[in-house]
Design an enzyme around this catalytic site. Structure first.
Site, PDB file in Angstrom:
ATOM      1  N   LEU A 126       0.842  -1.187   0.000  1.00 24.07           N
ATOM      2  CA  LEU A 126       0.000   0.000   0.000  1.00 24.07           C
ATOM      3  C   LEU A 126       0.879   1.239   0.000  1.00 24.07           C
ATOM      4  O   LEU A 126       1.559   1.532   0.977  1.00 24.07           O
ATOM      5  CB  LEU A 126      -0.946   0.010   1.202  1.00 24.07           C
ATOM      6  N   HIS A 230       6.971   2.079  11.471  1.00 24.35           N
ATOM      7  CA  HIS A 230       7.593   3.269  10.885  1.00 24.35           C
ATOM      8  C   HIS A 230       6.570   4.402  10.835  1.00 24.35           C
ATOM      9  O   HIS A 230       5.397   4.182  10.513  1.00 24.35           O
ATOM     10  CB  HIS A 230       8.079   2.939   9.473  1.00 24.35           C
TER      11      HIS A 230
END
Length: 343
Positions: A126, A230
């Site tokens: 994605l 992240h």
């Protein structure tokens, strides 16, 4: 407006741009033209195949900004990982060390190399262009593939997982990799990440340590990033968690990013999806946002629009009918969007 559809070969330049923008940590979208072209070809073959149960198919979708007819994002689904080579993860568990004589009983966290996700469907790749990383675009792209799974359940497993990107800096340094992986692979994180995306993954099995890794023996900065997402992936992670995905103690072997999983039928978008006819409503009506899908396999399309559930189907406005290239009475699929989004 935005529209999600299956990827085609004409999308290759846009996918290259997105892959370069994504940077390190997206092994399923390598910045390699030949590999990306192969991914499109695999997706088209998968769409055209008659499937009774999932195997090694893979599906790739793109997000289109229809106001400029420009591809601004992509995502995908692997029907089943581990078909051609084991899919490796680290499972976080505990090892007990005890001495009755000294009355010492220690439970020590350790990383066990495993392939527990073999035979499981996976959400992948994605990526959204930075100029379009708004809640509406990211939610549509992430959830559109869930409507595809709901439409074709025989093509996927009853368990679904996704890997979330782990910690690394802009220069490509991963604290976890620097503490562990580089000692066995003799290469930096950037190269290992790239090879994992473009080559046969058998080299992982050849080089990874086979024995448990005791977490306290790792440097403190490596311990701190185990299971950490992240910051660039926080928005997509929140969408998955709100859908019903959960962390079950598995992390990536390269950057220690967490994997999240769920029973496919329990996910919000899938559990609440409905099928019926497209009906007409006045756009001035107060209506909630819905994911709306139509089209079979290669012609599958999804958008987000204000819509009103009715006894005979879903009421949508003229602009949405045109966006999906359908008429009143066409068969559609929909699911309510559970969060407020900005256009």
């Amino acid at each position: 407006m935005y529209l999600v559809r299956p990827a085609d070969f004409a999308d290759l330049p846009a996918l290259e741009r997105l892959a370069k923008q994504a940077g390190i940590g997206f092994t399923n979208l390598p910045a390699n033209r030949e590999r990306l072209n192969d991914k499109i070809a695999t997706s088209k073959r998968s769409m055209q195949a008659d499937i009774l149960q999932p195997k090694d198919e893979s599906y790739l979708f793109v997000l289109v900004d229809t106001s400029h007819n420009k591809v601004v994002g992509c995502c995908g689904i692997d029907a089943m990982v581990g078909a051609d080579a084991p899919f490796y993860s680290y499972r976080i568990d505990e090892v007990v060390h005890a001495s009755p004589q000294l009355q010492i009983h220690n439970r020590i966290p350790a990383l066990f190399l495993c392939h527990d996700y073999n035979g499981t469907s996976r959400l992948i790749a994605l990526v959204v262009d930075k100029a379009h990383q708004n809640p509406l675009a990211v939610s549509l792209l992430s959830k559109a593939r869930l409507l595809f799974i709901a439409r074709y359940p025989q093509r996927f497993t009853k368990r679904l997982f996704a890997e979330l990107r782990g910690e690394s800096d802009k220069q490509g340094h991963s604290p976890f990799w620097d503490a562990l992986g580089k000692h066995f692979f003799s290469m930096d994180f950037k190269k290992a990440d790239y090879l994992s995306g473009v080559s046969n993954k058998h080299f992982i099995a050849d080089l990874m340590p086979r024995y448990p890794i005791y977490v306290p023996t790792l440097p403190e900065n490596a311990q701190e990033v185990i299971g950490v997402i992240h910051e660039d992936s926080s928005q997509s992670a929140d969408i998955l968690l709100n859908e019903g995905f959960e962390f079950r103690g598995y992390v990536d072997i390269f950057d220690a990013g967490p994997s999240v999983e769920a029973q496919t039928h329990s996910l919000h978008t899938i559990a609440n999806q409905q099928m019926g006819k497209a009906l007409s409503i006045n756009p001035a009506q107060q209506a909630k946002q819905h994911l709306i899908a139509t089209g079979h396999l290669e012609h599958f399309r999804v958008t987000v629009a204000a819509a009103e559930p009715q006894s005979a189907g879903l009421g949508i406005d003229k602009a949405t009918l045109e966006q999906l290239d359908i008429k009143v009475g066409s068969r559609i699929q929909w699911s309510a969007l559970p969060l407020t989004t900005d256009k």
